[in-house]
Structures are given as structure tokens and as C-alpha cells.
Enzyme design. Structure first.
Site, PDB file in Angstrom:
ATOM      1  N   ASP A 158       0.813  -1.216   0.000  1.00 11.82           N
ATOM      2  CA  ASP A 158       0.000   0.000   0.000  1.00 11.82           C
ATOM      3  C   ASP A 158       0.848   1.269   0.000  1.00 11.82           C
ATOM      4  O   ASP A 158       0.358   2.350   0.301  1.00 11.82           O
ATOM      5  CB  ASP A 158      -0.934   0.014   1.212  1.00 11.82           C
ATOM      6  N   CYS A 161       4.859  -0.280   2.711  1.00  8.66           N
ATOM      7  CA  CYS A 161       5.326  -1.637   3.012  1.00  8.66           C
ATOM      8  C   CYS A 161       6.645  -1.656   3.794  1.00  8.66           C
ATOM      9  O   CYS A 161       6.832  -2.489   4.685  1.00  8.66           O
ATOM     10  CB  CYS A 161       5.434  -2.475   1.743  1.00  8.66           C
ATOM     11  N   HIS A 283       8.819  -4.352  -3.663  1.00  3.23           N
ATOM     12  CA  HIS A 283       7.994  -4.493  -2.461  1.00  3.23           C
ATOM     13  C   HIS A 283       8.872  -5.008  -1.324  1.00  3.23           C
ATOM     14  O   HIS A 283       9.809  -5.775  -1.530  1.00  3.23           O
ATOM     15  CB  HIS A 283       6.863  -5.487  -2.727  1.00  3.23           C
TER      16      HIS A 283
END
Length: 299
Positions: A158, A161, A283
Site C-alpha cells: 500500500d 510496506c 515491495h
């Protein structure tokens, strides 16, 4: 394991190997207990026996891993051949001329062509799943982490992370005073960067001009760190090591582990950096202790 989750062949084999290693350690301990400590000759023989047992098990595991990889490679090749065969069949069908084709036959041909196209798409998707960079990255990370008795702990993607992963790492520790929320971590990071601008400003440049950030641009950058879902990177990690007085290590699939803040003592915060997560690109995830399948089944 969550209900409905299907384990991959790699996960099943890793589970089997962990159980076999655990069983061997229990057997070795039993063998040691059976030999008096003052029986030096028997103890020496026992050491040799143990070394052979461990070597045999390692050799067995390596062979099983090779066989699994060979099977996976064969499956990929079969899928690729299937795709190529379907494409060739489609081409051959297009070359066949059928004079005076009825409307009913045209409908049947169209339906058959659509079904063939669907089979081709499915086969291509299966190949991509086996060869995909995301899948391969996950396998490599799992192997690296298993060597440290760790596994990935998923963090939501989002924009927060990196901070959420650090929040999770701090929460796993037995010191409540170290815990910080994602918002607090962002605020503390931004404040630290503002108060130590000379350490961070030289590394920030305007992407359009290539010039170093102005004071105003730097303040805007820090404000985004604090108040938005701006993605965090190495500059923010450097600031966080200084805020927390803890080292941070970032594990990657195809690159050496990045270590930041090695001048600080204490158990490092461990993050996983993924280049191909969720199809969205980069990520961060957290890690947790590798779960023992035997204990998980008992609980």
C-alpha cells in the site's frame, strides 16, 4: 498452513527434508547417550558413524532436489511443446480450404477455433507461471531464508510496506519499548532527515535537471515521507537505523544482502526486498521464524 492452500512440490520436499533432518538429530542424540563418555574408542567410532549418516542424508537431499528440478524442467518443456503444437495446428487448419461451407459448419468451426485458442492461452499461462520471474524470485528467497531458519511474512502492498515491515519486526521483539507504529516510524524518519540535512540532501537530485535538491524541495521530500504513502528506500533505511540505533539487513534473491547501520549493536531488523512482487514491481516484506511442520500439525 491456511485451509485451502496448496503446497508446491518445492515446499513439500523442503518439509520432508526438515523432518528427516530432525529425525536424524534425534537418532544421533540417542546414539550419543548410549555410549559412555569415557569410552574413547567407541566415541571415535560414533563420531565417524554420525558423520557418515549426515553425509548420506545430505547426498540424498541433494539428489532429490536435482530430480525435482529435472521434473520441473521437463514439465516446462512439455508445456512449451504443447503451445507450439496448438499454434501449428491452428495454422494448418487455416490453410485447409473447404468449398461451399454451410453456415452450421462455419459455426462449428468458429466454436472449435475459440476452444483451441482458449487451450493455447491456458498452456501459455502455465508456462509463464513455471518460468515467471516472480515465481523464481520467491523460490530463491525461500531457500536463502531457510538457511537462517526464517520465512517470509507477507506485508500489504500500500506504499507503506517498508515501514510496516519494520513495524512488524519491532513488534516481534520482547521489548515493548521498541515498538513503533508505521505513522510514528514515518514521522521519526522525516524529523531525523530534516535535523541532519547534510547527511541526506546531497543524495537527492531533481529528476528533470539533475541538480541537487533545493531547501524547499528537500522539505517537500521530508513532508512526503511523513504524511503520504511515498515509497521508502535506502536513504530512509539509513535514517531509521539512526533513529532506532539498530542495524538493518535487506535480503534479496539475486544480490548480496544489504547491511545498513553495522556500527550499531543488537539483533538486526531483517527485511526482504522483492523486485517482482504482486506484478507491481518492488515491495518489502518482513520475516518470521521458519515454522516447524511437525509442531504446526500438532497445534
Amino acid at each position: 498452513m491456511e485451509e485451502g492452500t496448496v503446497e508446491t512440490p518445492e515446499e513439500l520436499l523442503a518439509k520432508q527434508h526438515r523432518k528427516e533432518k530432525k529425525d536424524l538429530q534425534a537418532k544421533i542424540q540417542s546414539m550419543k547417550n548410549a555410549v559412555p563418555k569415557n569410552d574413547k574408542k567407541r566415541r571415535k567410532q560414533l563420531t565417524e558413524e554420525i558423520a557418515k549418516l549426515e553425509a548420506d542424508l545430505n547426498q540424498k537431499h541433494e539428489e532429490e532436489l536435482r530430480q525435482l528440478k529435472s521434473t520441473a524442467d521437463t514439465k516446462v518443456e512439455e508445456m512449451i511443446n504443447r503451445v507450439e503444437t496448438l499454434k501449428v495446428e491452428d495454422g494448418e487448419q487455416e490453410e485447409v480450404k473447404q468449398p461451399r461451407v454451410t453456415k452450421a459448419q462455419k459455426r462449428r468451426d468458429k466454436k472449435a477455433a475459440q476452444e483451441k485458442e482458449r487451450e493455447t492461452r491456458i498452456a501459455e499461462a502455465e508456462v509463464q507461471n513455471l518460468l515467471g520471474v516472480r515465481h523464481q524470485e520467491g523460490l530463491k528467497l525461500a531457500q536463502k531464508l531457510a538457511q537462517q531458519q526464517l520465512q517470509i511474512k507477507e506485508i500489504s502492498s500500500d506504499g507503506h510496506c517498508m515501514y510496516r515491515a519494520i513495524e512488524d519486526q519491532l513488534a516481534q521483539r520482547s521489548k515493548p519499548e521498541l515498538s513503533m507504529s508505521m505513522k510514528e516510524l514515518r514521522s521519526r524518519t522525516a524529523d531525523h532527515m530534516r535535523n541532519h540535512a547534510d547527511d541526506f540532501l546531497p543524495f537527492l537530485t531533481n529528476p528533470n535537471t539533475g541538480d541537487m535538491y533545493t531547501t524547499g524541495e528537500f522539505e517537500k521530500y521530508c513532508s512526503d515521507v511523513e504524511h503520504t504513502a511515498a515509497w521508502g528506500g535506502q536513504l530512509e533505511l539509513k535514517a531509521l537505523t539512526q533513529v532506532l540505533n539498530l542495524p538493518i539487513e535487506v535480503i534479496q534473491a539475486d544480490s548480496p544482502t544489504i547491511k545498513i547501520g553495522e556500527e550499531y549493536d543488537g539483533e538486526p531488523i531483517t527485511l526482504v526486498y522483492m523486485h517482482h512482487a504482486y506484478g507491481l514491481g518492488e515491495h518489502y516484506n518482513s520475516v518470521e521464524q521458519l515454522k516447524d511442520p511437525a509442531n504446526a500439525e500438532e497445534s
